[in-house]
Motif scaffolding. Sequence first.
Motif, short mmCIF file in Angstrom:
data_model
loop_
_atom_site.label_atom_id
_atom_site.label_comp_id
_atom_site.label_asym_id
_atom_site.label_seq_id
_atom_site.Cartn_x
_atom_site.Cartn_y
_atom_site.Cartn_z
N UNK A 104 -9.88 2.73 -11.59
CA UNK A 104 -8.67 2.14 -11.02
C UNK A 104 -8.35 2.78 -9.66
N UNK A 105 -8.54 4.08 -9.57
CA UNK A 105 -8.30 4.78 -8.29
C UNK A 105 -9.19 4.24 -7.18
N UNK A 106 -10.44 3.91 -7.50
CA UNK A 106 -11.33 3.40 -6.46
C UNK A 106 -10.82 2.08 -5.90
N UNK A 107 -10.19 1.25 -6.76
CA UNK A 107 -9.67 -0.04 -6.29
C UNK A 107 -8.52 0.13 -5.32
N UNK A 108 -7.77 1.20 -5.45
CA UNK A 108 -6.64 1.45 -4.56
C UNK A 108 -7.08 2.15 -3.28
N UNK A 109 -7.93 3.16 -3.43
CA UNK A 109 -8.25 4.04 -2.30
C UNK A 109 -9.30 3.46 -1.38
N UNK A 110 -10.38 2.91 -1.92
CA UNK A 110 -11.50 2.49 -1.07
C UNK A 110 -11.14 1.37 -0.10
N UNK A 111 -10.36 0.34 -0.51
CA UNK A 111 -9.99 -0.68 0.49
C UNK A 111 -9.21 -0.11 1.66
N UNK A 112 -8.28 0.80 1.40
CA UNK A 112 -7.52 1.38 2.52
C UNK A 112 -8.44 2.18 3.43
N UNK A 113 -9.31 2.99 2.85
CA UNK A 113 -10.22 3.79 3.67
C UNK A 113 -11.15 2.89 4.48
N UNK A 114 -11.65 1.83 3.86
CA UNK A 114 -12.55 0.93 4.58
C UNK A 114 -11.81 0.22 5.71
N UNK A 115 -10.66 -0.37 5.40
CA UNK A 115 -9.94 -1.16 6.39
C UNK A 115 -9.44 -0.28 7.54
N UNK A 116 -8.97 0.91 7.23
CA UNK A 116 -8.52 1.82 8.29
C UNK A 116 -9.67 2.22 9.21
N UNK A 117 -10.90 2.19 8.68
CA UNK A 117 -12.07 2.59 9.49
C UNK A 117 -12.71 1.40 10.17
N UNK A 118 -12.82 0.26 9.47
CA UNK A 118 -13.62 -0.86 9.98
C UNK A 118 -12.82 -2.15 10.18
#
Length: 316
Positions: free
Chosen positions: A115-129
Amino acid sequence: MKRFERLAQIRRLHPEKDALEIYRLSSAYEFPWDYTRALELALYRTYAVPGIGRLLAETAELTDRTQKRYDDTALLLDTVVEHGFDSDEGRTAIRRINQMHRSYDISNDDMRYVLCTFVVMPKRWIDTYGWRRLSRHETVASVVHYSTMGRHLGIKDIPETYEEFETCLDAYEEAHFAWDQEARRVSDATLDLMASWYPRPLAPLLRLSTLCLLDASLLKAFRYEPPSAVTRAWVRRAVRARGRLVRLMPPRRAPHFARQNWEVKGYPNGYRVADLGTHPVPGVRGCPMRQGRTSEASETSEASENSESSETSPFE
């Protein structure tokens, strides 16, 4: 509509009361491609936890039926986004996920980590790319959306803020990421699937490009040879350049959901939500049934599903 007009619309909404609407606007209008890539990466990360990777290898769902597993996961998760938790479709999707999870011994800690990956990874990806960074409204809405999802799945001790989700994810990966041969098989099958979506001569390049987007902890856990620093830099610059290009394009006027992704290939004639996923049968390879299940998350999710079943019939 101007480029930042939808962001202004999002900021006029309440990040908690209107969480689903905000998440839908963000994932289906503002960043559909980015959310797809980020959630792919989110699920992929979980293989590096040996307990999760081995279980997925034992079921053979991600080694023998990789495309179907990809399709079903994307469609079930996005059904809730498109139709809502209280819709017949959303209830059926949650019920299907719970039915599948109850077939295995999955710890609450592992479920919470996913569940944590669903919350954290999109923000990290979008903030970077992404073409812009994720706003605070979108971040909070994502937390509320997946916290609601987690409660429907019977997950306990769910983090309450994005920062807590991020801390939980980082700590769990530091403690659990490790080499496992079976998990590597699942990883290889997933990389092969992604490469199969493009002309065969491009497969080696696509595999290399994907490895360039993985962080060092993932490469180490799967024992992949790290790409050169120059290659990694070029690939990441190319993905960032895509984001800058999207920023110059007109905003999307119609939503784009997972069922519209060209990578979803298993249902050219449509599908019923109730038929998605696995339907475990005792004694059949790849579908081990519960034996001495002790997971609190599984017990709670069963109770949740039984309660839901009394309220609504499966979506047809």
